[in-house]
Write a protein that holds these residues in place. Sequence first.
Motif, PDB file in Angstrom:
ATOM      1  N   ILE B 492      37.726 -44.513  68.681  1.00 51.28           N
ATOM      2  CA  ILE B 492      38.106 -45.675  68.218  1.00 51.28           C
ATOM      3  C   ILE B 492      36.441 -46.364  68.172  1.00 51.28           C
ATOM      4  O   ILE B 492      36.195 -46.361  69.779  1.00 51.28           O
ATOM      5  CB  ILE B 492      39.230 -46.742  68.233  1.00 51.28           C
ATOM      6  CG1 ILE B 492      40.554 -45.805  68.534  1.00 51.28           C
ATOM      7  CG2 ILE B 492      39.373 -47.699  67.408  1.00 51.28           C
ATOM      8  CD1 ILE B 492      40.740 -46.138  67.185  1.00 51.28           C
ATOM      9  N   SER B 493      35.662 -46.801  67.408  1.00 49.23           N
ATOM     10  CA  SER B 493      34.653 -47.156  67.730  1.00 49.23           C
ATOM     11  C   SER B 493      34.546 -48.774  68.242  1.00 49.23           C
ATOM     12  O   SER B 493      35.783 -49.104  68.540  1.00 49.23           O
ATOM     13  CB  SER B 493      33.641 -47.270  66.192  1.00 49.23           C
ATOM     14  OG  SER B 493      34.046 -46.589  65.314  1.00 49.23           O
ATOM     15  N   ALA B 494      33.444 -48.782  69.151  1.00 48.32           N
ATOM     16  CA  ALA B 494      33.268 -49.930  70.201  1.00 48.32           C
ATOM     17  C   ALA B 494      33.712 -51.368  69.752  1.00 48.32           C
ATOM     18  O   ALA B 494      34.195 -52.139  69.902  1.00 48.32           O
ATOM     19  CB  ALA B 494      32.813 -49.839  71.802  1.00 48.32           C
ATOM     20  N   GLU B 495      32.979 -51.781  68.147  1.00 49.81           N
ATOM     21  CA  GLU B 495      32.974 -52.784  67.977  1.00 49.81           C
ATOM     22  C   GLU B 495      34.520 -53.745  67.354  1.00 49.81           C
ATOM     23  O   GLU B 495      34.536 -54.294  67.169  1.00 49.81           O
ATOM     24  CB  GLU B 495      32.383 -52.556  66.572  1.00 49.81           C
ATOM     25  CG  GLU B 495      33.034 -51.146  65.734  1.00 49.81           C
ATOM     26  CD  GLU B 495      31.626 -50.648  64.162  1.00 49.81           C
ATOM     27  OE1 GLU B 495      31.779 -52.108  63.636  1.00 49.81           O
ATOM     28  OE2 GLU B 495      31.459 -50.365  64.235  1.00 49.81           O
ATOM     29  N   HIS B 496      35.459 -52.713  67.410  1.00 48.88           N
ATOM     30  CA  HIS B 496      36.923 -52.768  67.284  1.00 48.88           C
ATOM     31  C   HIS B 496      37.685 -53.637  67.902  1.00 48.88           C
ATOM     32  O   HIS B 496      38.323 -53.689  67.309  1.00 48.88           O
ATOM     33  CB  HIS B 496      37.742 -51.891  66.426  1.00 48.88           C
ATOM     34  CG  HIS B 496      37.013 -51.160  65.094  1.00 48.88           C
ATOM     35  ND1 HIS B 496      36.265 -51.905  64.350  1.00 48.88           N
ATOM     36  CD2 HIS B 496      36.653 -49.336  64.497  1.00 48.88           C
ATOM     37  CE1 HIS B 496      36.444 -50.851  63.092  1.00 48.88           C
ATOM     38  NE2 HIS B 496      36.059 -49.809  63.159  1.00 48.88           N
TER      39      HIS B 496
END
Lengths: 421, 599
Positions: B492-496
């Motif tokens: 999961i990308s850090a931005e989420h």
Amino acid sequence: MRKDSILDRIDWTVVLLYFAMVILGWINIYAAVYEEEIASEMLSLTYNPGKQLIWIGTSILIIFGVVSLDYKFFDSFAYIIYGVMILLLIAVLLFGREVAGSTSWFQIGSFRFQPSEFTKFATALALAKYLGDIHVKMENPKTQLIAAGIMFLPMILIVLQGDLGSAMVFAAFSIILFREGISPIYFIVGIGLVILFVLTLLVSKMIIFIVSGVICLVIIGASVKHPKRIIITILVALAIFATVTSVDFLMQNVLKPHQRTRVVSLVNPDADPLGAGWNVTQSKIAIGSGGFFGKGFLEGTQTKFDFVPEQSTDFIFCTLGEEQGWLGSFIMITLFVIFLIRVSIIAERQKTKFARIYGYGVLSVIFFHFAVNIAMTIGLFPVIGIPLPFFSYGGSSLWSFTALLFILLGLDANRMQVLMR
Amino acid sequence: MYDDRRYIIRIAIVLVAMIFLVKLFFIQILDENYKAAAENNIIHKVVDYPYRGLIYDRNHQLIVHNEPIFDLMVIPKEVHLPDTAAFCELFQITREEFDEKMDKAKRYSYIQPSQFAKQISNEWFASIADQMAGIRGFYPKARTIRGYDYENLSNALGYIGEINQRQLRADTTDYYKQGDYLGITGIESSYEEELRGKRGVQYKMVNVRGVDQGSFKDGKLDTLSVPGQDLTLSIDLKLQQYAEKLMEGKIGSVVAIEPSTGEILAFVSAPSYNPSLLSGRDFGKNFELLTQDSLKPLFNRPLMAMYPPGSIFKIVQALIALEEGVVGAKEQVYCDHSLIGDHAPQGYYDVRKGIMFSSNNYFVKVFRRIINQNPELSQFEQAPIGMDTWAEYMHNFGLGRPLGVDIPNEKSGLVPSTELYNRIYGTGRWKVSNLHSLAIGQGETLLNPIQMANLAAIMANRGHYYRPHIVKATGSSNYIDPYYTERQESGISAEHFPVVIQGMQDALYGTAGRAIIQDIEICGKTGTVQNPHGEDHSTFMAFAPKDNPQIAISVYVENAGWGGRAAASISSLCIESYIRGEVKRKWLEDYVLKGEFFD
């Protein structure tokens, strides 16, 4: 013509030697487990000497059984007996009971039975039957292949049981092949391989490569005019290379860890003083402490106090070496030599090829057991668990050696009747 | 034909015999070494047992040590008993037992010592030492057993026992002998090789009367025993003890992890037992009692208990939906109670609010979008595709398979797969409406408490984790298996993460008010797991502080009802204790210790 009894025709020299060895064996088993405190119970069935008496008694029954069988029985049924034993070896692999890491026993109630013991004479019979055929020629490669097959089939099945020691016995039948005329080159190559194997363990591989390489180059250089000789030299060089490089593979992948340490500790006894080295060191101390005359019957300390493992079975020779000294060992080894040469004489006087070959089968098995067992107790050969014929404690072993021998004596007693057929 | 070969064979036989006789001549007559070792001396092999490694906590507090005990050995040949009855009384055995043991020893050997009685404590031996005078043939042999400074951490530590036949056969290295002790469970088992050290052997010359005559070959063959390596656990003993105290009288687990390393800070399986029970003479008796206990104190709950995760699972659904792009971070979704029952009121929800109020309907809707991403296909065709995508994310989160914890017997949990539903409903016969309960952590999904704690660690780290482990270092070299320092990605990308974490922080004001601590920013999520067999299970997972997190924790309390009470309170107290070093909220502590969560 007077119909004489079997008792007149049997070879009494061998019978007497057999009983001499069995009785000497029993005395040593008694000495090996002797404890002053339990002297009165020594003959009870809880201790080995008592049990061995039962095995000896039943062996006499086996002798009567085997000798009174019609001498033609073994000739006729050789293949069937062999086939049944092969099936039993397969069955024991599937349903056998595991004892000390190998599945080589059947257990029926309290009775244990080890098929590999009895496969020895079955294989000797099958080889005799096959090679005894008047049309079979030892020089024929097909004959050599089939004979090797008869030897190797039980060998492989017994290796699968995890009983490498018993399996090696079957290699001894190559003595039969030698007597029947197989080319000695096989033995020269075989012995060469063994020497190379040991050398590989002892010195660096590089040295072997360099030395053998230089020798080969010299030979090639000296035989410029003999192309055939050059090719053979190159083939030998390749074989040496392959053998040396496969030693590691063999040591790592084929041998089990405990077998590996036994081989290594033979070359270097201090490598594993706890395990394999321990047994051999203790065994040698026991024998070595015997001196010339020995410490005297029941006076041994090393074997008595459990410092040598399995002193009444595979290491029975320690007791004899310690208590009877070099003199006792000399007498015992001489007994074996006379016995084996007598068996060879009996084999040679047979009228049929079948009986002669079977005779050499008996000689092969007993000679191999004798040689390897003593060699391992005095540190000349890796420890493999095989008994000393007639001396070691144990029912299966005594029964199978007895049957093996007395089948030959039965054949021998009837050798004259073959002519009258 | 070849008749001459008979002579070659006979010569070979004679030759072998000659070799033997010459060799025998050397060792029996010429070599004086054997004679020296032999005249009246025999060689004794004395095994030198190494000390087992000690176990410390992360602050170098000693947790497990070795205690001396004695085995009573007997040499039948030397036995002289003035009064057999008195002897039996001394060792609390009957005359029959005495005879039986004596017979066994005699069968083994008259001369070699064998074990007569096992594991006699130091104190007891001291107390009977006087009475041992005049008794000959019996003597003590020193050994050690495990001793424990605290009554904590039993299930993680495991216990030691005598090797059995099956283990002996399985030991391909040939190290163990009959009667040896080895780690059976827990760290004692998984770090057996490090802890056990290496046996030594001394070869001693002993004369026929058993009197020591010094070492053999000047000790050239002797080997010294090498003590086992000490282990430093990542456990914080103070936190561990506090968490165990809070869990008294309850059934469940507390697992706390340091997110930046994956080190396990606390590992509580409740109810537990006193580890001393499984060390020493009464092992058999106590083991029997513990296995018969209906509360199963030997069951290692953090690794072996599998529970439905309940609402804490919703944060995983939120992250998957954001990563798959099926819902926007600020997207408003109207939720009534049409799809599934709900505690959250009707209205518009986004990710943050959905987590804060734990809206069932919001997450079922989100989950439907994850599964049904291919509108051109029928619902029956879409379901397996979506299911496979979803399950892959689950695996990346360390769910549905063992995390690789360095304590044995870790269960994998259960993440349902396409195959499972094909088996239940038939291939092509199920669609997203069959899977609704997965969205809210009910249904088929099962997780271990340690997987839940690891989930909290992933949140704390904003997307990655290190495999949870309880041993921080082995030996003095501080070695740690690189397996435990490899960074694992959740995919999961850090931005989420920020929006979901914000939802978790808000959740304390939504469903878990008791977890709020002044000055420490906690992010958490409650779960109230429906339990068809009784009261609901209470669960909570959290990490703190929000920025630069130091602890990630999961608490599972069976049959304790609503997640906001039992589990959230215990988590919050543990976090306060760990970060602040003390607990100021005595009222909350009392509330937990009292254990009346249904008022």
